[in-house]
Design an enzyme around this catalytic site. Structure first.
Site, PDB file in Angstrom:
ATOM      1  N   ASP A  96       2.355   9.162  -7.188  1.00  8.94           N
ATOM      2  CA  ASP A  96       1.863   7.859  -7.643  1.00  8.94           C
ATOM      3  C   ASP A  96       2.780   7.396  -8.773  1.00  8.94           C
ATOM      4  OD1 ASP A  96       0.644   5.686  -8.778  1.00  8.94           O
ATOM      5  OD2 ASP A  96      -1.389   6.525  -8.745  1.00  8.94           O
ATOM      6  N   LYS A 137       2.132  -2.315  -9.677  1.00 12.78           N
ATOM      7  CA  LYS A 137       2.445  -2.888 -10.992  1.00 12.78           C
ATOM      8  C   LYS A 137       3.759  -3.678 -11.025  1.00 12.78           C
ATOM      9  CE  LYS A 137      -0.820  -0.508 -13.865  1.00 12.78           C
ATOM     10  NZ  LYS A 137      -1.386   0.775 -13.495  1.00 12.78           N
ATOM     11  N   PHE A 149      -5.301   9.333 -13.152  1.00 15.98           N
ATOM     12  CA  PHE A 149      -5.765   7.954 -12.987  1.00 15.98           C
ATOM     13  C   PHE A 149      -5.046   7.346 -11.793  1.00 15.98           C
ATOM     14  CE2 PHE A 149      -5.719   3.407 -13.251  1.00 15.98           C
ATOM     15  CZ  PHE A 149      -7.044   3.123 -13.488  1.00 15.98           C
TER      16      PHE A 149
HETATM   17  C1  LIG Z   1      -2.619   1.115 -12.729  1.00 17.15           C
HETATM   18  C2  LIG Z   1      -2.550   2.323 -11.895  1.00 17.15           C
HETATM   19  C3  LIG Z   1      -3.195   2.394 -10.653  1.00 17.15           C
HETATM   20  C4  LIG Z   1      -4.117   1.309 -10.144  1.00 17.15           C
HETATM   21  O1  LIG Z   1      -3.486   0.080 -10.000  1.00 17.15           O
HETATM   22  P1  LIG Z   1      -4.372  -1.259  -9.914  1.00 17.15           P
HETATM   23  O2  LIG Z   1      -3.376  -2.322  -9.561  1.00 17.15           O
HETATM   24  O3  LIG Z   1      -4.994  -1.454 -11.266  1.00 17.15           O
HETATM   25  O4  LIG Z   1      -5.392  -1.026  -8.847  1.00 17.15           O
HETATM   26  C5  LIG Z   1      -3.023   3.533  -9.892  1.00 17.15           C
HETATM   27  N1  LIG Z   1      -2.259   4.555 -10.312  1.00 17.15           N
HETATM   28  C6  LIG Z   1      -1.633   4.527 -11.507  1.00 17.15           C
HETATM   29  C7  LIG Z   1      -0.785   5.686 -11.919  1.00 17.15           C
HETATM   30  C8  LIG Z   1      -1.760   3.422 -12.341  1.00 17.15           C
HETATM   31  O5  LIG Z   1      -1.170   3.402 -13.535  1.00 17.15           O
END
Ligand SMILES: *Cc1c(COP(=O)(O)O)cnc(C)c1O
Length: 397
Positions: free
Chosen positions: A226, A255, A141
Site C-alpha cells: 500500500d 492520493k 491504516f
Molecule cells: C489515505 C490512505 C488510504 C485510504 O485512502 P482514502 O483515499 O482516504 O480512502 C489507504 N492507505 C493508506 C496507506 C493511506 O495513507
C-alpha cells in the site's frame, strides 16, 4: 464574528464530527501556501496527507484538468475513451507491471487489491474455497470501509463497526518471525505499508521489506504494498519499496496520483494476478474517467523526470538533519524518510499543532503525541527552514 468563526460554526453544526480540524477556513492555495477566508497566509506542512505532493494548484496539473474539462469528463467504463489506454499503459510502465485496475479513493483500491488476492488465491494458487487468509500488520491504516476496519488495530477506527469481515491475521509491524509463523498454504496476500503513515510515520527495521518479499516468494503469496501515502515521490524515490530494492507483486496507489485535484487510485500488477478479473466481476462508475486519467497522466509524466523525488531526497535530508537537533527534553524520537517526518513528543501534540497554526504553519497531530510533517514536494528551502524555525518556537510552548 470573523468569516472564519461564522463558517466554522456552520461546519460544526451541520457536518458529522468525524474529523477534528484545526480552526482555519481555507479559501485559496498556491504551491505550499494557503490563504484563509480572512486573508491570513499559512505554510502547508501536511499537503492533504501527501495527496498534494506536487503543490496546490500546480499549473501543469490544473492545465491538464482544464484542457480535459472542455473535452469529455465521464463516459463510464461501458465505453473506452482516448485518455484511458494511455493512462493504464503509462502507469503500468511507471510501476514495471503489465496491468492497471483504476478506482477512485484509496480505500476502494485497497478493497480491490484484497478481492484480487482472494480471487487469485482460489483460481491460480488453488486455495480451497472460502479458506483464503491475508496477513496485515499492527498499526496499519488502509482506509475506512467495513472490511478494512475489520483488520485495524486502532479502537477509534474499528470499535462499534462490527460484525467484522473474517479472513485476516494481524502480526506486529517489522516482525519477520511473526509473519513467517502466521503464513500457511492458504495465505494469499501480505498487505503492507512500506512506511506506516497514519500510525505516525513508522519506518520498519532495515531489511524488513526484503524479508517480506522473500517470505512471500517462498510461500507463493502476493506481496501487496500500500503505497497510497508513501509512494509517488514522498520518500525521495518513486516508491518507498525502492529504498530496499523491493518490488511487490501488487502496488496500491492513490492520493498524489490524482494531483490533489481528483480522487484517483489504482491497483497495479502483472497479468497473472490482475488477469483474474472477467467482465462484471468488479468495477466503479467513476474509476478511470477521462478527467482523472488526464490529470494522472500528467502526474506520471512529472514523476518520470526524478525532479520531485530529488527535491524530497535533498530537502528531506536537510529537514531530518534539523529535526535531529531538536532538544531531547521536547522530542522523544523523529522518524521518517525524505520530506516526511513523524515527531514523537513527550506530551500531547494537539497544542503544538495549534501553536504552529498561530505562527502560520499548518501541521496536524496523528494520534495523541505525534506531529506529522509532509510538506508539498515543491516547497522552497527558505520556506521549509522558516517552518522549522516556527516548529522550534512552538515546541518551547
Ligand atoms: C489515505 C490512505 C488510504 C485510504 O485512502 P482514502 O483515499 O482516504 O480512502 C489507504 N492507505 C493508506 C496507506 C493511506 O495513507
Amino acid at each position: 464574528m470573523s468569516r472564519t468563526d461564522d463558517l466554522r460554526a456552520m461546519s460544526e453544526e451541520h457536518s458529522a464530527h468525524n474529523y477534528h480540524p484545526l480552526p482555519i477556513v481555507i479559501a485559496q492555495a498556491d504551491g505550499a501556501w494557503v490563504t484563509d477566508v480572512d486573508g491570513n497566509r499559512y505554510l502547508d506542512m501536511l499537503a492533504a496527507y501527501s495527496a498534494v505532493n506536487f503543490g496546490h494548484c500546480n499549473p501543469r496539473l490544473t492545465e491538464a484538468a482544464k484542457r480535459q474539462l472542455d473535452r469529455v469528463t465521464l463516459v463510464s467504463r461501458a465505453f473506452d475513451h482516448d485518455q484511458f489506454g494511455p493512462f493504464v499503459s503509462e502507469l503500468a510502465e511507471l510501476c514495471g507491471k503489465d496491468m492497471v485496475l483504476p478506482m477512485n479513493s484509496g480505500a476502494e483500491a485497497v478493497e480491490t487489491a484484497l478481492k484480487t488476492a482472494r480471487k487469485w488465491g482460489y483460481e491460480v494458487k488453488g486455495v480451497p474455497a472460502g479458506q483464503a487468509n491475508i496477513i496485515t500488520f499492527e498499526g496499519n491504516f488502509h482506509g475506512r470501509t467495513t472490511t478494512i476496519v475489520s483488520f485495524s488495530t486502532d479502537p477509534d477506527a474499528k470499535d462499534s463497526f462490527g460484525p467484522y469481515t473474517p479472513g485476516f491475521r494481524t502480526v506486529p509491524y517489522g516482525d519477520v518471525e511473526a509473519l513467517k509463523a502466521a503464513m500457511d498454504g492458504s495465505t494469499v496476500g501480505v498487505l503492507v505499508e512500506p512506511i506506516q503513515g497514519e500510525a505516525g510515520v513508522n519506518v520498519p527495521p532495515s531489511g524488513f521489506l526484503k524479508a517480506v518479499r522473500e517470505l512471500c516468494t517462498a510461500n507463493g503469496t502476493l506481496m501487496i504494498a500500500d503505497e497510497i501515502q508513501s509512494g509517488l515521490g514522498r520518500t525521495g524515490t518513486t516508491f518507498a519499496c525502492d529504498h530496499e530494492g523491493v518490488v511487490p507483486d501488487v502496488y496500491i496507489l492513490g492520493k498524489a496520483l490524482g494531483g490533489g485535484i481528483m480522487p484517483v487510485s489504482a491497483v497495479i500488477a502483472d497479468r497473472d494476478v490482475l488477469g483474474v478479473f472477467k467482465p462484471g466481476q468488479h468495477g466503479s462508475t467513476f474509476g478511470g474517467n477521462p478527467l482523472a486519467c488526464a490529470i494522472a497522466r500528467e502526474v506520471i509524466a512529472m514523476l518520470r523526470t526524478d525532479e520531485f523525488q530529488a527535491r524530497s531526497r535533498e530537502l528531506g535530508a536537510h529537514m531530518h538533519e534539523r529535526l535531529g537537533r531538536l532538544p531531547s527534553d521536547q522530542v522523544r524520537e523523529v522518524r521518517g524518510r525524505g520530506l516526511w517526518a513523524g515527531i514523537e513528543l513527550h506530551g500531547k501534540a494537539r497544542p503544538v499543532s495549534e501553536r504552529l497554526m498561530e505562527l502560520g504553519v499548518l501541521a496536524k497531530e496523528t494520534h495523541e503525541t505525534t506531529i506529522r510533517l509532509a510538506p508539498p514536494l515543491v516547497i522552497s528551502r527558505e520556506d521549509l527552514d522558516w517552518a522549522l524555525d516556527q516548529l522550534e518556537i512552538a515546541l518551547k510552548g
